[in-house]
Design an enzyme around this catalytic site. Sequence first.
Site, mmCIF file in Angstrom:
data_model
loop_
_atom_site.group_PDB
_atom_site.id
_atom_site.type_symbol
_atom_site.label_atom_id
_atom_site.label_comp_id
_atom_site.label_asym_id
_atom_site.label_seq_id
_atom_site.Cartn_x
_atom_site.Cartn_y
_atom_site.Cartn_z
ATOM 1 N N ILE A 1 31.920 16.935 3.183
ATOM 2 C CA ILE A 1 30.669 16.173 3.247
ATOM 3 C C ILE A 1 30.737 14.875 2.443
ATOM 4 O O ILE A 1 29.892 13.995 2.610
ATOM 5 C CB ILE A 1 29.467 17.015 2.772
ATOM 6 N N ALA B 1 26.551 22.597 -2.134
ATOM 7 C CA ALA B 1 26.191 21.954 -3.402
ATOM 8 C C ALA B 1 27.213 22.305 -4.469
ATOM 9 O O ALA B 1 27.942 23.292 -4.356
ATOM 10 C CB ALA B 1 24.803 22.393 -3.862
ATOM 11 N N MET C 1 26.466 31.591 -0.684
ATOM 12 C CA MET C 1 25.529 32.710 -0.782
ATOM 13 C C MET C 1 24.330 32.537 0.147
ATOM 14 O O MET C 1 23.976 33.444 0.899
ATOM 15 C CB MET C 1 25.053 32.869 -2.230
ATOM 16 N N LEU C 2 23.699 31.376 0.110
ATOM 17 C CA LEU C 2 22.552 31.137 0.984
ATOM 18 C C LEU C 2 22.999 30.891 2.416
ATOM 19 O O LEU C 2 22.396 31.404 3.359
ATOM 20 C CB LEU C 2 21.733 29.949 0.476
ATOM 21 N N TYR D 1 23.871 18.355 -13.552
ATOM 22 C CA TYR D 1 23.531 19.084 -12.326
ATOM 23 C C TYR D 1 22.177 18.626 -11.786
ATOM 24 O O TYR D 1 22.052 18.258 -10.615
ATOM 25 C CB TYR D 1 23.517 20.587 -12.592
#
Length: 316
Positions: A35, A73, A10-11, A138
Amino acid sequence: MIWLIGCKGMLGTEVGKQLDEKKIPWVGTDKEVDITNPQALEDFVNKNETESYFPSDLPRSERKIKWIINCSAYTNVDKAEEDVELAEKLNAAGPLNIARTARAIGAKLIHISTDYVFNGTSNSPYTEEMHKEPLGVYGKTKAAGEDAIMKEMNTFYIIRTAWLYGYDGRNFVYTMTKVMNSHDTVRVVNDQFGTPTYAPDLANAILTLIAKNDKAKTFFGKNSAPSYGIYHFTDEGTTNWFEFAQEIYKLGRKYGRITQDCNVTPCTTEEYGAKVQRPAYSVLSKAKISKALKIKIPEWQQSLEKYMKNSRFNPL
């Protein structure tokens, strides 16, 4: 050259869009470059001058990666409690690997973090220096990712944000819009306070930070670039999820996004029966980033209206 990691999220999608609008050279990767695997990151860097990643007409002198923006993330707060290993890999080990890669190639890093690194017991906006005490997996893994970056390198910016919503991906506004179009009543918690963040506003802050750094000059031995370290960014104001939902309903009716009557009712977190403890108060102070970037951050209601009337709004 900017390397945007998590470019399909989204970002990340919003950052990429604004990079294109500003005609800034960038390359994006998502799940195809793991990653959590240091070798995968190294392999990508080793190929960073090949045409498989870069346009053939881009001069080799402009293919050197000077910035890495990490938008990747593990963000499912509830599922993280069961999927601890993957959350740790993506939120802690991943940022460590990215930081090591950035340091090895001499690139600067911008990493996106979260309000969930705090326990939510404050009664005033959290500043960047306040003690971290995350409540769940989280938050703990995101806090570990921050710590790893700070230990590994010096030329970084960590930007904590909260209650993020945008055009590409699941978010609270899309969820509420769909529920309000299919139910007569919706219950929303009214005892968790924070501030919504419009993804284009955050993306603009990220690119402004890069621009300020790249254009910085040194006067009398002092560099005018924003100091490296941690910054907070959300839109301005304070609300709770219930009030946020009320505003979504009001604007949804105004712009035809919600086509039926729906009663938005408040409830407590306990009444709602949330599986995971969340910060009761996670308003972030924006004083530091506002001063560093010399920007005026919009009120959250203003950005929400801009979002809901935009033609890109599509809560499928």
